[in-house]
Design a protein around this motif. Sequence first.
Motif, PDB file in Angstrom:
ATOM      1  N   ALA A 130       0.863  -1.152   0.011  1.00  0.00           N
ATOM      2  CA  ALA A 130       0.266   0.186  -0.128  1.00  0.00           C
ATOM      3  C   ALA A 130       0.671   1.329   0.106  1.00  0.00           C
ATOM      4  O   ALA A 130       0.509   2.418  -0.724  1.00  0.00           O
ATOM      5  CB  ALA A 130      -0.895   0.120   1.016  1.00  0.00           C
ATOM      6  N   ARG A 131       1.851   1.174   0.851  1.00  0.00           N
ATOM      7  CA  ARG A 131       2.900   2.419   0.886  1.00  0.00           C
ATOM      8  C   ARG A 131       3.552   2.799  -0.466  1.00  0.00           C
ATOM      9  O   ARG A 131       3.700   3.915  -0.664  1.00  0.00           O
ATOM     10  CB  ARG A 131       3.795   2.173   1.910  1.00  0.00           C
ATOM     11  N   SER A 132       4.072   1.667  -0.986  1.00  0.00           N
ATOM     12  CA  SER A 132       5.102   1.920  -2.261  1.00  0.00           C
ATOM     13  C   SER A 132       4.107   2.075  -3.386  1.00  0.00           C
ATOM     14  O   SER A 132       4.639   2.354  -4.412  1.00  0.00           O
ATOM     15  CB  SER A 132       5.952   0.780  -2.162  1.00  0.00           C
ATOM     16  N   ASN A 133       2.672   1.730  -3.349  1.00  0.00           N
ATOM     17  CA  ASN A 133       1.786   1.984  -4.423  1.00  0.00           C
ATOM     18  C   ASN A 133       0.613   2.628  -4.085  1.00  0.00           C
ATOM     19  O   ASN A 133      -0.564   2.016  -4.252  1.00  0.00           O
ATOM     20  CB  ASN A 133       1.546   0.724  -4.875  1.00  0.00           C
ATOM     21  N   PRO A 134       0.727   3.754  -3.825  1.00  0.00           N
ATOM     22  CA  PRO A 134      -0.474   4.780  -3.151  1.00  0.00           C
ATOM     23  C   PRO A 134      -1.486   4.846  -4.077  1.00  0.00           C
ATOM     24  O   PRO A 134      -2.636   4.934  -3.808  1.00  0.00           O
ATOM     25  CB  PRO A 134       0.051   6.099  -2.749  1.00  0.00           C
ATOM     26  N   GLU A 135      -1.051   4.894  -5.561  1.00  0.00           N
ATOM     27  CA  GLU A 135      -2.035   4.934  -6.633  1.00  0.00           C
ATOM     28  C   GLU A 135      -2.787   3.716  -6.908  1.00  0.00           C
ATOM     29  O   GLU A 135      -3.851   3.531  -7.637  1.00  0.00           O
ATOM     30  CB  GLU A 135      -1.492   5.413  -7.882  1.00  0.00           C
ATOM     31  N   TRP A 136      -2.422   2.550  -6.184  1.00  0.00           N
ATOM     32  CA  TRP A 136      -2.902   1.177  -6.547  1.00  0.00           C
ATOM     33  C   TRP A 136      -4.088   0.977  -5.372  1.00  0.00           C
ATOM     34  O   TRP A 136      -3.898   1.402  -4.467  1.00  0.00           O
ATOM     35  CB  TRP A 136      -1.790   0.214  -6.554  1.00  0.00           C
ATOM     36  N   LYS A 137      -4.885   0.077  -5.610  1.00  0.00           N
ATOM     37  CA  LYS A 137      -5.990  -0.426  -4.633  1.00  0.00           C
ATOM     38  C   LYS A 137      -5.312  -1.696  -4.126  1.00  0.00           C
ATOM     39  O   LYS A 137      -5.183  -2.698  -5.022  1.00  0.00           O
ATOM     40  CB  LYS A 137      -7.331  -0.377  -5.388  1.00  0.00           C
ATOM     41  N   VAL A 138      -5.267  -1.831  -2.927  1.00  0.00           N
ATOM     42  CA  VAL A 138      -4.888  -2.992  -2.355  1.00  0.00           C
ATOM     43  C   VAL A 138      -6.047  -3.741  -1.591  1.00  0.00           C
ATOM     44  O   VAL A 138      -6.732  -3.315  -0.709  1.00  0.00           O
ATOM     45  CB  VAL A 138      -3.686  -2.781  -1.206  1.00  0.00           C
ATOM     46  N   PHE A 139      -6.375  -4.802  -2.221  1.00  0.00           N
ATOM     47  CA  PHE A 139      -7.517  -5.714  -1.601  1.00  0.00           C
ATOM     48  C   PHE A 139      -7.073  -6.879  -0.859  1.00  0.00           C
ATOM     49  O   PHE A 139      -6.419  -7.817  -1.159  1.00  0.00           O
ATOM     50  CB  PHE A 139      -8.275  -6.286  -2.859  1.00  0.00           C
TER      51      PHE A 139
END
Length: 264
Positions: A130-139
């Motif tokens: 989540a931190r290294s990909n703030p633009e991605w959605k982590v489910f």
Amino acid sequence: MNSNKSRILIVIMLVTILILYMKYQKAQTKLFLQSLDLKYLYERAMWHTEAVEEFYSPDITTETEPDPPYMQRSYKLQQTGNYQLPDLEDNEAELYFQSHTNIFFIISTIFQAGLAKLNPRQTCAIESAARSNPEWKVFVLFVSATEFSFFNSPNIVPLLPYPNVFLRRVNMTTVGLGSPVEEMFERGALNNSSFIVEHTSDVLRLLTVYKYGGTYLDTDVVVMKSLDELPLNYLVSEGDGFVANGIINLQASGVGHTLAESML
Ligand SMILES: *[C@@H]1O[C@H](CO)[C@@H](O)[C@H](O)[C@H]1NC(C)=O
Ligand SMILES: *[C@@H]1O[C@H](CO)[C@@H](O)[C@H](O)[C@H]1NC(C)=O
Ligand SMILES: *[C@@H]1O[C@H](CO)[C@@H](O)[C@H](O)[C@H]1NC(C)=O
């Protein structure tokens, strides 16, 4: 000349210290705001009396509207004081929107009383993604949990302030419908497996990227950099020359979809 040089050096050092101090202050403020959010959640859970329709959203301090389609980041507070995990399939719109930036973790452990829990390693993996990909959605997909507790799921709490982390539950009765594994799920083939937790996770990771597209990560993968740099549709080897299934990126259409389908 020498004294001029040392003066410049002192000025540079002072400026560096000032910048570091400002960065430190900024980080402190961020932590403080996050703890306010958590305090709010804590109090809601602590003092709930007849709360049924209350929601917690990590976004309460921001004024911006979420991008369409609406993403459900809030968790419904139950009369038990636990928060309900929304069903993955009830919120499918959030998955199709820019599906190449989905990240999935699967927790197929069987929990007593349906209460979701994570161990510190799992939380670390999810948080790093989540931190290294703030633009991605982590489910984070829970197979046999329906709720989490602010008090009894301690390693879930640190994930709540992340606006891009979505805790969801998977309904094994409906998730396979219309997919190549529908018949296998229906006859209960997974129930008979002596490695039910592992096999459920193995099937579900392929089914998830087949249906929605995105990147599956094992809960022992720590993400250090943005995944944006990587191409679409890849599998990863753990170094022994064989393709492993700990990291899978397949898209919901085209060659990725076809590959996922044949593997299912
Ligand atoms: C899963 O779906 C079935 C069929 O719609 C439903 O009967 C069941 O209650 C669902 N399970 C949960 C935990 O929601
Ligand atoms: C598989 O096991 C689960 C839980 O034990 C049960 O709810 C479900 O009905 C079983 N499915 C089949 C097809 O036997
Ligand atoms: C599951 O195991 C039982 C008992 O061994 C067997 O009768 C049944 O056919 C098996 N079901 C499936 C779907 O393999």
